[in-house]
Design a protein around this motif. Structure first.
Motif, short mmCIF file in Angstrom:
data_model
loop_
_atom_site.label_atom_id
_atom_site.label_comp_id
_atom_site.label_asym_id
_atom_site.label_seq_id
_atom_site.Cartn_x
_atom_site.Cartn_y
_atom_site.Cartn_z
N HIS A 120 49.20 69.56 52.04
CA HIS A 120 47.95 69.84 51.22
C HIS A 120 47.56 68.87 50.03
CE1 HIS A 120 45.77 72.60 48.36
NE2 HIS A 120 45.37 72.89 49.25
N ARG A 121 48.53 68.27 49.60
CA ARG A 121 48.33 67.19 48.63
C ARG A 121 47.74 65.89 49.03
NH1 ARG A 121 50.78 62.77 46.53
NH2 ARG A 121 52.55 62.92 48.00
N TRP A 122 48.27 65.76 50.32
CA TRP A 122 47.93 64.50 50.94
C TRP A 122 46.29 64.60 51.24
CZ3 TRP A 122 52.27 64.32 54.85
CH2 TRP A 122 53.50 63.91 54.19
N GLU A 123 46.02 65.99 52.08
CA GLU A 123 44.63 66.31 52.57
C GLU A 123 43.64 66.25 51.13
OE1 GLU A 123 46.38 68.73 56.13
OE2 GLU A 123 45.82 69.92 54.20
N ASN A 124 43.88 66.56 50.05
CA ASN A 124 43.15 66.77 48.85
C ASN A 124 43.10 65.69 48.03
OD1 ASN A 124 41.84 69.40 49.17
ND2 ASN A 124 43.88 70.14 49.68
N PRO A 166 41.71 62.34 46.39
CA PRO A 166 40.16 61.92 46.59
C PRO A 166 39.99 60.86 47.54
CG PRO A 166 40.76 62.18 44.15
CD PRO A 166 42.19 62.24 45.19
N ARG A 167 41.05 59.89 47.71
CA ARG A 167 40.78 58.82 49.01
C ARG A 167 40.64 59.62 50.32
NH1 ARG A 167 45.25 55.24 46.77
NH2 ARG A 167 46.03 57.20 46.34
N THR A 168 41.62 60.56 50.58
CA THR A 168 41.52 61.18 51.78
C THR A 168 40.04 62.03 51.90
OG1 THR A 168 43.85 61.60 51.79
CG2 THR A 168 42.64 63.09 53.22
N ILE A 169 39.83 62.56 51.17
CA ILE A 169 38.43 63.34 51.02
C ILE A 169 37.37 62.40 51.15
CG2 ILE A 169 36.56 64.76 49.52
CD1 ILE A 169 39.41 66.07 48.28
N LEU A 170 37.48 61.27 50.85
CA LEU A 170 36.48 60.36 50.70
C LEU A 170 36.46 59.80 52.43
CD1 LEU A 170 34.19 57.98 49.82
CD2 LEU A 170 36.18 56.70 49.31
N GLY A 171 37.62 59.37 52.95
CA GLY A 171 37.58 58.97 54.08
C GLY A 171 37.29 60.05 54.99
N TYR A 172 37.62 61.11 55.00
CA TYR A 172 37.02 62.20 55.85
C TYR A 172 35.46 62.59 55.65
CZ TYR A 172 41.71 63.32 57.52
OH TYR A 172 42.94 63.48 58.10
N GLY A 173 34.85 61.96 54.62
CA GLY A 173 33.36 62.31 54.58
C GLY A 173 33.21 63.76 54.02
N ASN A 174 34.31 64.51 53.55
CA ASN A 174 34.13 65.56 52.91
C ASN A 174 33.69 65.45 51.64
OD1 ASN A 174 35.49 66.79 55.10
ND2 ASN A 174 37.45 66.84 54.33
N GLN A 175 33.17 66.47 50.89
CA GLN A 175 32.95 66.47 49.47
C GLN A 175 33.77 67.33 48.42
OE1 GLN A 175 30.25 67.13 51.77
NE2 GLN A 175 29.62 65.10 52.02
N GLY A 226 53.10 61.54 56.29
CA GLY A 226 51.70 61.74 57.10
C GLY A 226 51.93 62.68 58.04
N VAL A 227 50.59 62.86 58.51
CA VAL A 227 50.55 63.93 59.61
C VAL A 227 49.48 63.30 60.73
CG1 VAL A 227 49.84 66.21 60.23
CG2 VAL A 227 51.02 65.95 58.48
N LEU A 259 47.64 60.18 55.60
CA LEU A 259 48.63 59.61 55.31
C LEU A 259 48.89 59.86 53.57
CD1 LEU A 259 48.98 56.03 56.72
CD2 LEU A 259 50.24 58.03 57.43
N ALA A 260 50.33 60.04 53.42
CA ALA A 260 50.38 59.96 51.72
C ALA A 260 49.68 59.02 50.94
CB ALA A 260 51.90 60.25 51.45
N PRO A 261 49.08 59.22 50.05
CA PRO A 261 48.29 58.13 49.27
C PRO A 261 49.02 57.17 48.91
CG PRO A 261 47.65 60.27 48.40
CD PRO A 261 48.66 60.37 49.35
N GLU A 262 50.34 57.42 48.53
CA GLU A 262 51.12 56.44 47.87
C GLU A 262 51.69 55.31 49.19
OE1 GLU A 262 53.57 60.23 48.08
OE2 GLU A 262 51.64 59.78 47.38
#
Length: 189
Positions: free
Chosen positions: A28-32, A34-43, A79-80, A98-101
């Motif tokens: 859940h942390r990885w999915e939320n 900001p770079r993951t959200i940006l990469g998926y095109g979510n807002q 990651g997943v 992937l985990a942001p770090e």
């Protein structure tokens, strides 16, 4: 205490394992991020309750094959990957987080290759596809190194930094898979 990962397929630096429920807060942390959200095109970020309630539905759905990406040197989940399978035509959509770090270390390419290896050599899929936002150059490069090819474009269908952008469609066929195969090596070894 977190259980040891259940490794399914071993690569050079990474392995694919079974997802673990106790890791759900990390996923859940990885999915939320900001770079993951940006990469998926979510807002927007996804609420914990929504993610948690989706866990059992996903685990019981044979068309939603999820793998935990595990770093071999320390057995840390980083990651997943997911294959959303269309059983009628034996194809799947590929998704990775992937985990942001851990980004920027080549893990996306290896995790993608391992997932394609499983998809083609064990899952007997005919084709795997994905969508990636055009400005995501690092993602595109990782997918191409793993065997994906650009196959189309959805014009202005995504968002990048608040602006509409094209989504590129990429696909991979078994003959596009850049060997060697960890699956066949495990069977022959």
């Amino acid at each position: 205490m977190v259980s040891e990962p259940h490794i399914l397929l071993t690569g050079e630096n990474l392995a694919l394992g079974m997802p673990r429920r106790e890791m759900l807060p990390e996923y859940h942390r990885w999915e939320n991020d900001p770079r993951t959200i940006l990469g998926y095109g979510n807002q927007w970020a996804q609420a914990w309750e929504v993610r948690e309630s989706g866990w059992e539905r996903q685990r019981g759905n044979s068309r939603y094959q999820q793998f935990e990406v595990v770093r071999l040197d320390d057995h840390q989940a980083i990651g997943v990957t997911v294959l959303q399978i269309n059983t009628f035509v034996q194809t799947a959509e590929f998704v990775i987080v992937l985990a942001p770090e851990t980004r920027g270390r080549g893990y996306a390419t290896e995790a993608t290759r391992l997932t394609l290896d499983w998809a083609f050599h064990l899952g007997a899929l005919r084709m795997v596809w994905l969508k990636v936002l055009q400005p995501n150059r690092a993602g595109i490069a990782a997918y191409e190194k793993a065997g994906f090819r650009q196959s189309g474009r959805l014009r202005q269908s995504g968002f990048w930094l608040g602006q509409p952008v094209d989504e590129l469609l990429m696909d991979a066929l078994p003959e596009d898979f850049p060997g060697p195969s960890a699956v066949t090596a495990a069977i022959e070894g």
